[in-house]
Scaffold this active site. Structure first.
Site, short mmCIF file in Angstrom:
data_model
loop_
_atom_site.label_atom_id
_atom_site.label_comp_id
_atom_site.label_asym_id
_atom_site.label_seq_id
_atom_site.Cartn_x
_atom_site.Cartn_y
_atom_site.Cartn_z
N SER A 151 -3.10 0.78 132.21
CA SER A 151 -2.13 -0.12 131.57
C SER A 151 -1.88 -1.39 132.37
CB SER A 151 -0.81 0.61 131.34
OG SER A 151 -0.32 1.17 132.54
N ASP A 400 10.42 1.26 136.06
CA ASP A 400 9.01 0.87 136.15
C ASP A 400 8.78 -0.03 137.36
OD1 ASP A 400 6.43 0.04 135.82
OD2 ASP A 400 6.68 -0.75 133.80
N HIS A 403 4.19 -1.66 136.75
CA HIS A 403 3.76 -2.85 136.02
C HIS A 403 4.54 -4.06 136.52
CE1 HIS A 403 2.97 0.69 133.44
NE2 HIS A 403 1.82 0.07 133.25
#
Length: 423
Positions: A151, A400, A403
């Protein structure tokens, strides 16, 4: 006679004084230019940042031998400092409609974002040109680019699309709502196609049992079989940006030649793992990269350029992603304040080793290295943290620190990409 002699002495004295003044003026002028150029060079206003920029420029390394041709003879784009940049960022969430909401730190009010976004990467020994969207699109006109990996590969692709959105917006080919899937976009005016193949291990994989949870339960990973998710459709692409590593920190059952050879990270719950030795995660990263790079080198329909991007470290502090870890920093670190964590350092070493082996077996310039590990280790401030959703929303990945915010430090990767592809 005395008056004449006096005039001669005065003339000589004045001439000497004039020469001294000219020498002083010349010295000051040159010294001033040396002292002012660093501040003009980095565009920073505070003394600390100017000092960092000057220090960064004082060190040079030949990167062609070290980094597979990633810069000029006196420029190592993988080593440097983050310096203040009043002109940043390139875009906002209002000017780019292509930002994944989970990385839209502006929307969800990440604290300190005004400061977090005001930095750009400054390599040792040289200046990395700003990203030029028009120049990039001219370079890739009539071509195609695939991001192959997890991702974070999608994170990079969306950053690139935001950077070139000021020139042209794409149309999605076969629009999808899925997160973990292959997605393609086309820039009609430049006949440029960009795609992300979601392949978290780069090699073939599946869950060990029906009903297992993708993010928590063990996976079967076949290290010597490239993932057909990308290999069956990679023919004809002009550029492939390859990455992957972080999924190997999950429980994995490792297979080679159809035989179980090891397991990673607490996979003892699986019946077949009881008699299997634990394998270090970097072993799996090494073999998976070897398999993927060999597949690209030997694929009968692929003749493009491969850019290997090294691991971008996560920045969880005081816990893991599932037990309260967070990333609360608001400024970049200095290069002498940090080092890669043990796991990421081993991943990085494995990736670089496999890149060098692949590059030595291929035509010159066909494999390029984009080494972002050190520069991103310095940017623990650039993740969404808990600001990728509203506080009341229930999401599986609540904090998170893997990312990157868009806009954010990840935008520097496209500066590196354009630098590499421009030769």
């Amino acid at each position: 006679m005395k008056q004449s002699s006096l005039l001669v002495r005065r003339a000589a004295s004045n001439t000497g004084l004039l020469l001294i003044l000219l020498l002083v003026a010349f010295t000051v002028s040159n010294y001033s230019s040396l002292m002012l150029s660093p501040r003009q060079y980095i565009g920073a206003s505070d003394e600390a940042t100017a000092s960092r920029g000057t220090s960064a420029r004082s060190s040079t390394r030949a990167s062609k031998a070290d980094d597979g041709g990633s810069g000029g003879a006196a420029c190592d784009i993988a080593r440097g400092e983050w310096v203040l940049d009043p002109a940043a960022p390139y875009y906002t969430n209002e000017t780019c409609p292509l930002i994944d909401s989970r990385q839209d730190c502006m929307r969800y009010g990440k604290p300190g974002l005004e400061s977090i976004l005001r930095w750009r990467w400054h390599p040792h020994g040289c200046d990395l040109p700003r990203f030029d969207a028009a120049a990039f699109l001219r370079l890739v006109r009539g071509k195609s680019m695939a991001f192959v990996g997890d991702s974070v590969a999608r994170n990079h692709m969306q950053s690139l699309m935001c950077l070139i959105s000021k020139v042209e917006l794409p149309t999605e080919i076969e629009a999808k709502e899925c997160i973990h899937c292959t997605r393609k976009y086309h820039y009609r005016a430049h006949n440029f196609t960009v795609c992300v193949f979601w392949t978290p291990f780069l090699v073939r994989w599946n869950l060990t049992r029906a009903g297992a949870l993708q993010f928590m339960d063990p996976h079967n990973v076949f290290l010597d079989e490239a993932d057909p998710e990308w290999t069956r459709d990679i023919a004809g692409y002009d550029y492939v940006v390859l990455n992957g590593a972080k999924w190997f920190t999950r429980p994995t059952m490792l297979y080679e030649g159809g035989r179980l050879v090891g397991c990673n990270n607490d996979c003892g719950r699986e019946p077949n793992a009881t008699a299997t030795a634990n394998a270090p995660p970097h072993y799996a990263v090494s073999v998976s990269f070897r398999t993927a790079l060999r597949a690209l080198r030997e694929h009968p329909g692929f003749r493009g350029t491969v850019i290997v991007r090294t691991v971008a470290p996560p920045h969880y502090e005081n816990g893991k992603w599932y037990d309260g870890g967070n990333c609360l920093r608001t400024r970049p670190m200095l290069s002498n304040e940090m080092g890669l964590p043990e796991t990421e350092a081993a991943f990085h070493a494995a990736q670089v080793e496999e890149f060098r082996a692949a590059a030595s077996a291929a035509a010159a310039g066909r494999f390029l290295l984009m080494d972002v590990s050190e520069m991103m280790q310095m940017r623990g401030d650039g993740h969404p943290g808990q600001y990728g959703h509203w506080p009341h929303e229930k999401v599986g990945f609540g904090i998170d620190c893997v990312h990157w915010c868009l806009p954010g430090p990840v935008d520097a990767w496209s500066e590196l990409l354009l630098h590499l592809l421009s030769g």
